[in-house]
Design a protein around this motif. Structure first.
Motif, mmCIF file in Angstrom:
data_model
loop_
_atom_site.group_PDB
_atom_site.id
_atom_site.type_symbol
_atom_site.label_atom_id
_atom_site.label_comp_id
_atom_site.label_asym_id
_atom_site.label_seq_id
_atom_site.Cartn_x
_atom_site.Cartn_y
_atom_site.Cartn_z
ATOM 1 N N ARG A 126 0.867 -1.170 0.000
ATOM 2 C CA ARG A 126 0.000 0.000 0.000
ATOM 3 C C ARG A 126 0.909 1.226 0.000
ATOM 4 O O ARG A 126 2.099 1.096 0.293
ATOM 5 C CB ARG A 126 -0.869 0.003 1.252
ATOM 6 C CG ARG A 126 -1.971 -1.032 1.177
ATOM 7 C CD ARG A 126 -2.897 -0.973 2.375
ATOM 8 N NE ARG A 126 -4.022 -1.889 2.147
ATOM 9 C CZ ARG A 126 -5.245 -1.495 1.811
ATOM 10 N NH1 ARG A 126 -5.521 -0.214 1.661
ATOM 11 N NH2 ARG A 126 -6.194 -2.396 1.637
ATOM 12 N N PRO A 127 0.369 2.403 -0.330
ATOM 13 C CA PRO A 127 1.215 3.607 -0.214
ATOM 14 C C PRO A 127 1.773 3.725 1.207
ATOM 15 O O PRO A 127 1.030 3.530 2.170
ATOM 16 C CB PRO A 127 0.250 4.734 -0.546
ATOM 17 C CG PRO A 127 -0.816 4.094 -1.390
ATOM 18 C CD PRO A 127 -0.981 2.719 -0.838
ATOM 19 N N ILE A 128 3.073 4.024 1.318
ATOM 20 C CA ILE A 128 3.763 3.995 2.614
ATOM 21 C C ILE A 128 3.993 5.421 3.125
ATOM 22 O O ILE A 128 4.488 6.279 2.379
ATOM 23 C CB ILE A 128 5.135 3.296 2.464
ATOM 24 C CG1 ILE A 128 4.941 1.927 1.787
ATOM 25 C CG2 ILE A 128 5.834 3.161 3.799
ATOM 26 C CD1 ILE A 128 6.192 1.419 1.114
ATOM 27 N N PRO A 129 3.647 5.666 4.399
ATOM 28 C CA PRO A 129 3.909 7.001 4.959
ATOM 29 C C PRO A 129 5.418 7.238 5.047
ATOM 30 O O PRO A 129 6.180 6.281 5.190
ATOM 31 C CB PRO A 129 3.257 6.946 6.338
ATOM 32 C CG PRO A 129 3.096 5.509 6.671
ATOM 33 C CD PRO A 129 3.017 4.742 5.392
ATOM 34 N N PRO A 130 5.839 8.509 4.967
ATOM 35 C CA PRO A 130 7.275 8.789 4.885
ATOM 36 C C PRO A 130 8.095 8.214 6.047
ATOM 37 O O PRO A 130 9.221 7.758 5.830
ATOM 38 C CB PRO A 130 7.327 10.319 4.876
ATOM 39 C CG PRO A 130 5.963 10.800 5.158
ATOM 40 C CD PRO A 130 5.006 9.701 4.930
ATOM 41 N N ASP A 131 7.524 8.223 7.236
ATOM 42 C CA ASP A 131 8.317 7.758 8.379
ATOM 43 C C ASP A 131 8.552 6.232 8.354
ATOM 44 O O ASP A 131 9.454 5.742 8.994
ATOM 45 C CB ASP A 131 7.677 8.196 9.696
ATOM 46 C CG ASP A 131 6.209 7.820 9.775
ATOM 47 O OD1 ASP A 131 5.572 7.690 8.696
ATOM 48 O OD2 ASP A 131 5.690 7.644 10.888
ATOM 49 N N LYS A 132 7.714 5.523 7.585
ATOM 50 C CA LYS A 132 7.879 4.054 7.520
ATOM 51 C C LYS A 132 8.681 3.647 6.277
ATOM 52 O O LYS A 132 9.035 2.481 6.128
ATOM 53 C CB LYS A 132 6.500 3.377 7.428
ATOM 54 C CG LYS A 132 5.548 3.708 8.566
ATOM 55 C CD LYS A 132 5.688 2.657 9.659
ATOM 56 C CE LYS A 132 5.056 3.075 10.980
ATOM 57 N NZ LYS A 132 3.669 3.457 10.915
ATOM 58 N N LEU A 133 8.929 4.600 5.407
ATOM 59 C CA LEU A 133 9.473 4.302 4.086
ATOM 60 C C LEU A 133 10.868 3.680 4.155
ATOM 61 O O LEU A 133 11.138 2.652 3.533
ATOM 62 C CB LEU A 133 9.493 5.585 3.245
ATOM 63 C CG LEU A 133 9.846 5.401 1.788
ATOM 64 C CD1 LEU A 133 8.796 4.564 1.076
ATOM 65 C CD2 LEU A 133 9.978 6.757 1.096
ATOM 66 N N ASP A 134 11.707 4.316 4.932
ATOM 67 C CA ASP A 134 13.096 3.872 5.005
ATOM 68 C C ASP A 134 13.166 2.402 5.437
ATOM 69 O O ASP A 134 13.829 1.585 4.794
ATOM 70 C CB ASP A 134 13.852 4.767 5.987
ATOM 71 C CG ASP A 134 15.348 4.667 5.758
ATOM 72 O OD1 ASP A 134 15.761 4.828 4.585
ATOM 73 O OD2 ASP A 134 16.069 4.399 6.730
ATOM 74 N N GLU A 135 12.421 2.087 6.471
ATOM 75 C CA GLU A 135 12.376 0.728 7.011
ATOM 76 C C GLU A 135 11.900 -0.254 5.938
ATOM 77 O O GLU A 135 12.498 -1.301 5.717
ATOM 78 C CB GLU A 135 11.419 0.712 8.203
ATOM 79 C CG GLU A 135 11.511 -0.556 9.034
ATOM 80 C CD GLU A 135 10.319 -0.656 9.990
ATOM 81 O OE1 GLU A 135 9.746 0.408 10.348
ATOM 82 O OE2 GLU A 135 9.951 -1.790 10.344
#
Ligand code: C2E
Ligand code: CA
Ligand code: CA
Length: 694
Positions: free
Chosen positions: A673-682
């Motif tokens: 699903r589209p990923i929020p920026p704070d979860k993206l790196d992980e």
């Protein structure tokens, strides 16, 4: 009286006076002559008589004396003839009848002559002895008559002279004064405005000079006058010309004005009143209703699923539908009602004297029935649905703006409830107030970083690796929570906020791509752009600015644009895409298959990718039609030399199907699903999809 006449009269008077004086002098001469002649004659006759009477007197022969004297008296003109003796006693004294000796002349002449005739006395002296004396008084009758005749002759001569002299004078003056007359006439003509007057040169030298001066002056005046007349004619012509031009221009302007006014107050597509005119008419209707204590119904109507018609059949068909709806509304309403298009698929109607709520609802049903008749278009019957909100003046408000707002609220209530129409009620208003406030809040949100970008990865089939991410905007609303693009992107597109919004997304996405690259994650970022953006002449510059500000490479950026957005102004879009391509930015056609784009255009578009719309992909495993469409679209893309992305991959079965069909990459909930920026790196680090080198 003319100068000539005056001169003539003066000279004639002088001649007359002269003549009269001359005659008077003559008469005076006559008077003296008469007196003197009488005296001399009297004396002479007295002497003669004295001689004749000497003897009879000496002899005292009185009879002889008597007869001699009487004889003499009968022959001469005497006033008195007397003989006195030596003692002074009258021997004989004869006086005639005065009437007989009256001169035959006018009395005034006699009076005028005023003769004083003295008697002449002669002494009868013989040998020194005085025998008596003789008194003789002669009558001046003959002399007076002669004088009269002479005077008459003189007068006749004088009169003849006056006449002669006058005539002569007149002739001389006529000849001598002719140039002056001509001059005077010429000057008078000049004075009267006839500047062509000229005087012939005659008369004396001085006179000639004077005439020259007058002629010169007349000539100059004539030239001046001509010049002025020409100038006047020119000015007159110019004026007429100007007047004609002003008239023509005024007429043109009036037409242009009328057209402009019409344009300003009417919708270009349907030629019915626009929002401005609707507002005016509503205000007017309110004024009349207030005076006549009547009601006004205001209805706001929005077509259901119009976007679908536009998207699937193209904007041209969409336009035809809007025109058909406008005509239907016009036909179903009265002449005195107003039908307006507010923009998009939104219409409004003002019905003066609409009666009560029930009558207004009845009218609304009639309107909906008319709109809902299927429209035949391109051989297909299109079902048109609409949602209609109703308010009444004065029940729901006495001001146009409030009524409009409440009609809008009622319309949204009808849309949400799928009831066709809805009469305004206060409960529905809460939601709508929020909706109205949203616009100003969105502006604020863009400036204050309330927007967030979520990223959805695209996976490459050949490598099973992540090839890039699509940036999908969200709004972290302070009251409504996380809002999805479908709730605010259409609002942004309608209100010009799409420009600052896209600029923000571009910068944020590119900033993020720089972070990935710095982190050794060479990922492209895809940004969605609207029709408004691609038609904006400043858009290319916005992209260049964002690249410049963030320091990102153009290669890292991909722009997604829908077919429908391109087809709104194909020429502009093709040019803009070519320029972006030239800058090194890649283009992808989004929601491919839903719009209508001709092959001719597709070939011209310098795009790298097509993204098959998720509506075909999501059901392709169970729906054969969709599977056929997806296969066809993949084939089409490849034939055009384009990379094909499938959206809406929700299951591994679909993933497999697409892989079999030779699709290049996929995007969907199945992978992420589209990923929020704070979860993206992980996610990027832990994902099974890893990285694919650019
Ligand atoms: P889109 O460009 O077609 O974006 C894909 C949409 O499909 C996204 O919805 C995404 O969450 C959704 N999606 C992805 N995978 C699946 C799936 O497997 N199943 C289903 N059912 N849906 C999936 P989202 O984020 O709500 O965006 C909706 C639309 O809003 C986008 O459609 C795009 O047209 C527009 N949008 C999003 N962000 C922007 C933006 O920054 N600018 C502009 N102009 N439009 C944007
Ligand atoms: Ca997209
Ligand atoms: Ca899409």
């Amino acid at each position: 009286m003319s100068l000539r006449l005056r001169l003539f009269m003066a000279v004639t008077l002088v001649i007359v006076v002269h003549t009269v004086v001359l005659i008077l002098l003559l008469v005076e001469d006559t008077r003296e002559a008469v007196s003197r002649t009488q005296e001399v004659q009297g004396a002479w006759m007295g002497k003669n008589l004295a001689t004749s009477l000497a003897n009879p007197l000496i002899t005292n022969d009185l009879a002889t004396v008597q007869s001699t004297v009487e004889l003499m008296f009968s022959e001469q003109n005497y006033l008195q003839l007397a003989v006195l003796d030596d003692r002074g006693v009258a021997i004989i004294d004869l006086k005639p009848d005065t009437q007989k000796i009256k001169p035959d002349v006018p009395d005034w002449f006699i009076t005028y002559l005023n003769l004083s005739v003295e008697p002449s006395i002669s002494h009868i002296n013989i040998g020194g002895v005085d025998y008596g004396q003789i008194i003789i008084l002669l009558s001046p009758r003959v002399l007076i008559e002669r004088a009269w005749d002479e005077a008459k002759g003189d007068a006749m001569v004088a009169l003849a002279m006056i006449v002669m002299l006058s005539w002569l004078l007149w002739v001389l003056m006529s000849i001598g004064l002719r140039p002056l007359d001509k001059l005077s006439a010429a000057v008078q003509r000049i004075g009267a405005g006839d500047f062509s007057a000229r005087v012939e040169k005659t008369g004396s030298r001085e006179f000639g000079e004077l005439i020259s001066v007058v002629n010169d002056m007349s000539q100059k005046l004539h030239a001046l006058y001509e010049e002025r007349r020409q100038a006047e004619i020119t000015v007159l012509k110019l004026n007429e010309d100007l007047e004609r031009r002003v008239e023509a221009r005024t007429a043109e302007l009036a037409i242009a004005n009328k057209e402009l006014t019409h344009q300003a107050l009417h919708d270009a597509l349907t030629n019915i009143p626009n929002r401005t005119l609707l507002y005016e008419r509503l205000e007017q209707a309110i004024i009349v209703a207030k005076r006549e204590r009547k009601t006004v119904a205001l209805m706001m109507m929005d077509l259901d699923h119009f976007k679908e018609i536009n998207d699937t059949m193209g904007h041209h068909t969409g336009d035809l539908v809007l025109q058909a709806v406008a005509t239907r509304l016009r036909n179903v309403l009265r002449q005195s009602d107003t039908v307006a298009r507010l923009g998009g698929d939104e219409f409004a109607m003002v019905l003066p004297g609409a009666g009560d709520k029930d009558s207004a609802i009845l009218a609304a049903k009639k309107i909906l029935n008319a709109v809902q008749i299927p429209i035949s278009m391109e051989g297909r019957n299109l079902d048109i649905g609409a949602s209609l909100g109703i308010v009444l003046y004065p029940d729901e408000g006495v001001e146009a703006s409030l009524l409009l707002q409440r009609a809008d609220v009622a319309m949204y209530a009808a849309k949400r409830g799928k009831t066709g129409y809805a009469y305004y009620n206060t409960d529905a208003d809460r939601y709508s107030v929020d909706r109205l406030a949203l616009k100003s809040e969105l502006r604020h949100a863009i400036q204050n970083n309330e927007l967030v970008l979520y990223y959805q990865p695209k996976i490459d089939f050949s490598s099973n690796r992540i090839s890039g991410l699509e940036a999908l905007v969200r709004w972290q609303h302070p009251r409504h929570g996380l809002m999805f693009p479908d709730d605010f992107i259409p609002l942004a597109e309608r209100s010009n906020l799409i420009k600052p919004l896209t600029e923000w997304v571009l910068q944020e996405a590119l900033r993020q791509s720089c972070v990935w690259h710095a982190d050794n994650m060479p990922l492209t970022v895809a940004v969605n752009i609207s029709a408004t953006n691609i038609q904006d002449p400043d858009f290319i510059k916005s992209v260049a600015d964002a690249l410049h500000k963030t320091g990102a490479s153009a290669k890292w950026l991909e722009l997604e644009i829908t077919e429908t957005a391109i087809m709104k102004e194909p020429a502009v879009a093709i040019a803009a895409i070519a320029e972006l391509n030239h800058m090194g930015v890649q283009l992808a056609i989004d929601d491919f298959g839903t719009g209508y784009s001709s092959m001719a255009y597709l070939k011209k578009l310098l795009v790298a990718k097509i993204k098959i719309d998720k509506s075909f992909v999501m059901d392709m495993h169970s729906n054969n039609n969709d599977a056929v469409i997806v296969r066809t679209l993949i084939g089409l893309g490849h034939n055009l030399g384009l990379s094909v992305v499938a959206e809406g991959v929700e299951s591994t079965e679909i993933w497999d199907d697409l892989k079999t069909l030779g699709c290049d990459s996929a995007q969907g909930y199945s992978m992420s699903r589209p990923i929020p920026p704070d979860k993206l790196d992980e996610w990027l680090r832990q994902s099974v999809w890893g990285f694919k080198k650019l």
